[in-house]
Design a protein around this motif. Structure first.
Motif: not given
Length: 317
Positions: A98-107
């Motif tokens: 979830i942490g990685l997906c959240r960062s990628l989603t924001k990017l």
């Protein structure tokens, strides 16, 4: 339902079933636990839905392998300690995903917003170039005009065509100028009356250019979509100013009506929207998140048919 979602449904049910069978040794209790696990999986998948489309396949595969090995371990080593260990591994894997997906989603969202803003800016540039291209034609028409009243009427019309957006775009960077230009063009096409009082440029918002585009773009898009559906006079008012060290942004728009249940949860999480159709309310969620990150305050009121949003953000030069 995707393969990964089916895997989650199975893993949740299996872990709940196996844990209940180890702790209670009752088949009925185990199956009840499996049903609860399936329900928990559905809720979990729905809550994390906005991030699923942005996650790379490699990350999904790695996490899936870890979860499957954990389930096999629980099947082989049937003990309370094994249940605890598997749950810890599962929670750690999901926290990482979830942490990685959240960062990628924001990017990805920032990239999408900047790409759209660049396209709007290019359209605006082409419009300016086309108007400049016609300048000599207008000069020729004026020089050959015979009647002074006709000439003055022509000049007034020409001036209105050339200056209708200029006063709104001054002081804005290229990205936000493109966003404003696209918004004004869409509002004109939708017969929505727009009143702008930008005493402080939107590009002065204390955010990065990508976040400026996200906040302004979502705010204007939500207001336009809602006003376009209003049965009465469609209107949007936007005002910006600096007051006592705060950047103040006020947006008012007419609406077709709002559900009180939606008002209670608006700007708190995605899935709640003032618009009809299949909208997920992600725009309001993004606005609230950006305001919170800047230690700002967001407040809204609704008095039919007008929805009023006020944002105050500490301003630093």
């Amino acid at each position: 339902m995707t393969l990964f979602q089916c895997l989650y449904l199975f893993l949740f049910s299996f872990i709940f079933y196996q844990s209940a069978s180890i702790l209670s040794h009752s088949t009925s209790v185990s199956w009840l636990a499996a049903a609860l696990g399936a329900a928990a999986a559905v809720l979990y998948i729905w809550k994390t839905k906005p991030m699923q489309d942005r996650c790379p396949l490699q990350l999904y595969l790695c996490i899936a392998v870890i979860h499957i090995l954990s389930a096999v371990f629980l099947l082989i080593v049937a003990s309370g300690l094994a249940v605890l260990l598997v749950m810890m591994i599962f929670a750690a894997g999901e926290w990482l995903r979830i942490g990685l997906c959240r960062s990628l989603t924001k990017l990805y969202e920032q990239i999408d917003r900047l790409t759209q803003a660049e396209q709007h800016a290019n359209r605006m540039l082409m419009d300016v170039r086309s108007r400049n291209h016609d300048t000599m034609k207008h000069i020729t028409a004026l020089s050959s005009a015979q009647s002074e009243p006709d000439t003055q009427t022509y000049i007034n019309h020409w001036e209105d065509q050339y200056s209708q957006y200029d006063r709104f775009l001054k002081g804005e960077n290229a990205y936000l100028a493109g966003v404003l230009y696209d918004f004004l063009e869409k509002a004109k096409a939708s017969n929505v009356n727009v009143s702008l009082h930008l005493h402080t440029p939107l590009s002065s918002l204390p955010f990065s250019p990508a976040d400026q585009v996200s906040l302004a773009g979502n705010l204007l898009e939500n207001a336009l979509d809602s006003a376009a559906e209003a049965p009465e006079k469609a209107e949007i008012k936007l005002e910006t100013s600096l007051r006592s060290g705060l950047y103040v942004l006020i947006c008012e728009n007419t609406t077709p009506g709002m559900d009180p249940k939606v008002l209670d949860t608006l700007f708190q999480s995605f899935g709640h929207t003032t618009k009809s159709g299949t909208h997920e309310g992600m725009g309001t969620y993004v606005i609230q998140k950006l305001v919170n990150q800047a230690f700002g305050k967001l407040d809204f009121t609704y008095r039919h048919p007008v929805f009023r949003l006020e944002i105050k953000i500490p301003f630093q030069k």
